[in-house]
Enzyme design. Structure first.
Site, mmCIF file in Angstrom:
data_model
loop_
_atom_site.group_PDB
_atom_site.id
_atom_site.type_symbol
_atom_site.label_atom_id
_atom_site.label_comp_id
_atom_site.label_asym_id
_atom_site.label_seq_id
_atom_site.Cartn_x
_atom_site.Cartn_y
_atom_site.Cartn_z
ATOM 1 N N LEU A 41 0.878 -1.163 0.000
ATOM 2 C CA LEU A 41 0.000 0.000 0.000
ATOM 3 C C LEU A 41 0.915 1.211 0.000
ATOM 4 O O LEU A 41 1.929 1.225 0.697
ATOM 5 C CB LEU A 41 -0.856 0.047 1.272
ATOM 6 C CG LEU A 41 -2.121 -0.775 1.326
ATOM 7 C CD1 LEU A 41 -2.720 -0.713 2.738
ATOM 8 C CD2 LEU A 41 -3.134 -0.275 0.327
ATOM 9 N N ASP A 42 0.566 2.227 -0.771
ATOM 10 C CA ASP A 42 1.371 3.441 -0.786
ATOM 11 C C ASP A 42 1.399 4.073 0.596
ATOM 12 O O ASP A 42 0.503 3.848 1.416
ATOM 13 C CB ASP A 42 0.800 4.441 -1.794
ATOM 14 C CG ASP A 42 0.878 3.912 -3.205
ATOM 15 O OD1 ASP A 42 1.939 3.406 -3.581
ATOM 16 O OD2 ASP A 42 -0.126 3.990 -3.919
#
Length: 178
Positions: A41-42
């Protein structure tokens, strides 16, 4: 071993960071040794991250060829009218090509933890929440899809991967699920 972790906003999906100053990483959450993220996930996204010490399981979870559905709750800026929702469902064309069709629906604001820093709110621009389920995982795909249809993402929370869900984990908390 399989771990469900609620990744907080601003945390990198890796255990080290060589930048100056260093940014928060997974190393600060007391995860068991030898586990690695199955996907990512960023840093500006939140929610479910699966980690494991089983390489083939990590591959099965993260490889797009297995088409494991990933469900996101997305706060967007603007009016999610039927035409924009249909464009998201059809799979908008991005710079790196068309996306696969997605399941998309509007939803009431989910009962989430406060984000730090808070999401900016503009009095003159409406916002709303969508649930988007993808079976592929390009870099920043959800954000690029919503922007392509004129609904910039304000907040992005991954709620589920396949049958695995957040199920009440607070940001920074984890539990063994397998």
């Amino acid at each position: 071993m399989l771990i469900a972790f609620n990744k907080p906003f601003g945390v990198l999906c890796q255990f080290t960071d060589r930048s100056t100053p260093p940014r928060p990483t997974l190393a600060g959450f007391g995860l068991p040794p030898g586990v690695y993220p199955a996907g990512r996930l960023d840093h500006d996204s939140e929610g479910l991250l699966l980690l494991s010490d089983d390489g083939p399981l990590i591959h099965r979870i993260s490889d797009p060829r297995h088409k494991l559905p990933k469900r996101y709750w997305v706060q967007v800026e603007g009016e999610a009218d039927p035409a924009r929702l249909d464009a998201l469902r059809a799979g908008p064309v991005l710079r790196d090509g068309p996306t696969r069709p997605a399941r998309v629906r509007t939803l009431p604001p989910p009962d989430l933890w406060p984000r730090d820093p808070p999401v900016r709110h503009r009095k003159t621009v409406p916002d709303g929440w969508l649930e988007i389920t993808l079976r592929e995982g390009r870099n920043r795909q959800v954000r690029r899809m919503t922007a392509a249809v004129g609904l910039p993402t304000l907040r992005l929370v991954r709620a589920a991967i396949g049958d695995w869900r957040l199920d009440g984990l607070s940001p920074g908390q984890w539990r063994q699920i397998g």
